[in-house]
Scaffold this motif. Structure first.
Motif, short mmCIF file in Angstrom:
data_model
loop_
_atom_site.label_atom_id
_atom_site.label_comp_id
_atom_site.label_asym_id
_atom_site.label_seq_id
_atom_site.Cartn_x
_atom_site.Cartn_y
_atom_site.Cartn_z
N ALA A 148 0.77 -1.26 -0.12
CA ALA A 148 -0.05 -0.01 0.14
C ALA A 148 1.06 1.25 0.05
CB ALA A 148 -0.90 0.00 1.24
N ASP A 149 1.93 1.22 0.76
CA ASP A 149 2.67 2.27 0.81
C ASP A 149 3.56 2.71 -0.48
OD1 ASP A 149 2.99 3.62 3.21
OD2 ASP A 149 4.90 2.76 3.88
N GLY A 150 3.87 1.60 -1.32
CA GLY A 150 4.39 1.88 -2.47
C GLY A 150 3.64 2.27 -3.49
N THR A 151 2.10 1.73 -3.41
CA THR A 151 1.25 2.40 -4.45
C THR A 151 1.13 3.81 -4.17
OG1 THR A 151 0.35 0.19 -4.32
CG2 THR A 151 -1.14 1.99 -5.20
N ALA A 152 0.92 4.45 -3.06
CA ALA A 152 1.02 5.72 -2.65
C ALA A 152 1.93 6.49 -3.22
CB ALA A 152 0.78 5.78 -1.08
N ARG A 153 3.24 5.83 -3.29
CA ARG A 153 4.65 6.54 -3.49
C ARG A 153 4.78 6.37 -5.10
NH1 ARG A 153 6.98 3.87 0.63
NH2 ARG A 153 7.92 2.56 -0.77
N GLY A 154 3.57 5.85 -6.00
CA GLY A 154 3.60 5.82 -7.44
C GLY A 154 4.33 4.57 -8.04
N GLU A 155 4.70 3.49 -7.05
CA GLU A 155 5.52 2.26 -7.18
C GLU A 155 4.31 1.20 -7.42
OE1 GLU A 155 7.91 2.21 -3.65
OE2 GLU A 155 9.17 3.77 -4.41
N GLY A 156 3.32 1.21 -7.63
CA GLY A 156 2.44 0.30 -8.03
C GLY A 156 2.56 -0.78 -9.09
N LEU A 188 5.34 -2.94 -7.77
CA LEU A 188 4.96 -3.98 -6.74
C LEU A 188 4.24 -5.13 -7.71
CD1 LEU A 188 3.73 -1.63 -3.85
CD2 LEU A 188 5.87 -2.97 -3.98
N ALA A 189 3.31 -4.61 -8.53
CA ALA A 189 2.79 -5.88 -9.41
C ALA A 189 3.48 -6.77 -10.02
CB ALA A 189 1.61 -4.86 -10.43
N VAL A 190 4.45 -6.01 -10.84
CA VAL A 190 5.62 -6.88 -11.45
C VAL A 190 6.00 -7.95 -10.43
CG1 VAL A 190 7.60 -6.89 -12.94
CG2 VAL A 190 5.86 -5.33 -13.42
N THR A 191 6.47 -7.50 -9.07
CA THR A 191 7.14 -8.39 -8.39
C THR A 191 6.17 -9.56 -7.82
OG1 THR A 191 8.51 -6.38 -7.52
CG2 THR A 191 8.23 -8.24 -5.93
N ALA A 201 -0.88 -14.52 -5.06
CA ALA A 201 0.18 -13.49 -5.63
C ALA A 201 -0.39 -12.96 -6.91
CB ALA A 201 1.56 -14.17 -6.11
N ALA A 202 -1.08 -13.98 -8.03
CA ALA A 202 -1.38 -13.35 -9.15
C ALA A 202 -2.77 -12.54 -8.79
CB ALA A 202 -1.96 -14.66 -10.22
N HIS A 203 -3.38 -12.73 -8.04
CA HIS A 203 -4.94 -12.20 -7.56
C HIS A 203 -4.40 -10.62 -6.98
CE1 HIS A 203 -8.20 -11.09 -5.34
NE2 HIS A 203 -8.98 -11.75 -6.35
N GLN A 204 -3.33 -10.56 -6.57
CA GLN A 204 -3.00 -9.53 -5.96
C GLN A 204 -2.47 -8.56 -7.22
OE1 GLN A 204 0.18 -9.43 -3.00
NE2 GLN A 204 0.56 -7.29 -3.17
N ALA A 205 -1.68 -9.10 -8.03
CA ALA A 205 -0.97 -8.66 -9.33
C ALA A 205 -1.96 -8.11 -10.29
CB ALA A 205 0.05 -9.41 -9.78
N ALA A 206 -3.16 -9.04 -10.39
CA ALA A 206 -4.35 -8.63 -11.33
C ALA A 206 -5.10 -7.54 -11.04
CB ALA A 206 -4.84 -9.81 -11.58
N ALA A 207 -5.04 -7.10 -9.65
CA ALA A 207 -5.90 -5.94 -9.14
C ALA A 207 -5.23 -4.84 -9.72
CB ALA A 207 -6.02 -6.04 -7.67
N TYR A 208 -4.03 -4.72 -10.23
CA TYR A 208 -3.34 -3.65 -10.72
C TYR A 208 -3.79 -3.32 -11.94
CZ TYR A 208 0.34 -0.09 -11.75
OH TYR A 208 0.84 1.00 -12.14
N GLU A 209 -4.39 -2.14 -12.07
CA GLU A 209 -5.04 -1.70 -13.41
C GLU A 209 -4.03 -0.80 -14.27
OE1 GLU A 209 -7.90 -2.73 -15.22
OE2 GLU A 209 -8.61 -3.67 -13.46
N ASP A 210 -3.24 -1.32 -15.46
CA ASP A 210 -2.38 -0.52 -16.24
C ASP A 210 -2.73 -1.01 -17.57
OD1 ASP A 210 0.38 -0.42 -17.58
OD2 ASP A 210 0.40 0.91 -15.99
N LEU A 211 -2.75 -0.10 -18.45
CA LEU A 211 -3.05 -0.82 -19.76
C LEU A 211 -1.61 -1.32 -20.41
CD1 LEU A 211 -4.68 2.55 -21.41
CD2 LEU A 211 -5.65 0.34 -20.89
N SER A 212 -0.52 -1.22 -20.07
CA SER A 212 0.60 -1.91 -20.54
C SER A 212 0.92 -3.15 -20.06
CB SER A 212 1.86 -0.86 -20.60
OG SER A 212 2.26 -0.76 -19.00
N ILE A 213 0.57 -3.08 -18.73
CA ILE A 213 0.94 -4.55 -18.05
C ILE A 213 -0.07 -5.18 -17.32
CG2 ILE A 213 3.62 -3.97 -17.99
CD1 ILE A 213 2.67 -3.51 -14.80
#
Length: 181
Positions: A1-9, A12-15, A35-47
């Motif tokens: 959550a901290d990383g997302t707030a700092r713009g590092e989402g 974190l998603a790739v990790t 892990a995949a469920h957590q990553a898939a929650a990240y919305e980004d057009l490129s990844i």
């Protein structure tokens, strides 16, 4: 959550995406699903869709059919729109995981054909492995039929290497301590 707030989402998603790949490869599907469920929650057009095949595989292997179908629908929307061999190959492989045995063979062959037209040899090797697993579960003799082409030997070596790494992660340069995330 901290990383997302700092713009590092994205980082974190790739990790966690790579964590899902690792756990799916080790047949630790509950951890792969988390892990995949957590990553898939990240919305980004490129990844944003990279994670979906991992989520689908982990969901299928843990009996979470509804989660697998929802992720497949999301993958269909993106992969179908892209029309790339990578997207269509990953989509066919994901569909095969959810398909009845009578349809899975054709979908795996389709996945292997599409992924064979890309430079993504790891994805191709994993499609071969899934197809081989599916065939073995049906008690067919022999592994996947490799298409005759100049890349055949290289692709076959990648499949063999992927199986060896699956059995002994040290071959791939992974240390046992590094896998206990």
């Amino acid at each position: 959550a901290d990383g997302t707030a700092r713009g590092e989402g994205r980082v974190l998603a790739v990790t966690v995406f790579h964590t899902a790949i690792l756990y799916n490869g080790l047949a630790r599907y509950e951890e792969a699903f988390a892990a995949a469920h957590q990553a898939a929650a990240y919305e980004d057009l490129s990844i944003g869709t990279w994670f979906l095949p991992e989520l689908i595989e982990a969901a299928v292997r843990t009996g979470r059919q509804e989660a697998a179908v929802l992720a497949l629908r999301r993958l269909e929307a993106h992969a179908g729109a892209s029309g790339t061999n990578f997207g269509l190959g990953e989509l066919a492989s994901a569909r095969a995981l959810l398909a009845d045995d009578e349809f899975a063979d054709g979908l795996y062959i389709e996945a292997i054909e599409h992924l064979g037209r890309t430079r993504l040899i790891v994805n191709l090797a994993r499609a071969h492995l899934r197809y081989g697993d599916q065939r073995a579960s049906q008690r067919f003799e022999g592994g996947p039929r490799l298409a005759a082409c100049p890349r055949q030997r290289r692709d076959h070596r990648a499949v063999i290497l992927a199986r060896q790494i699956e059995r002994n992660p040290a071959i791939g340069g992974f240390k046992q301590a590094a896998m206990t995330v």
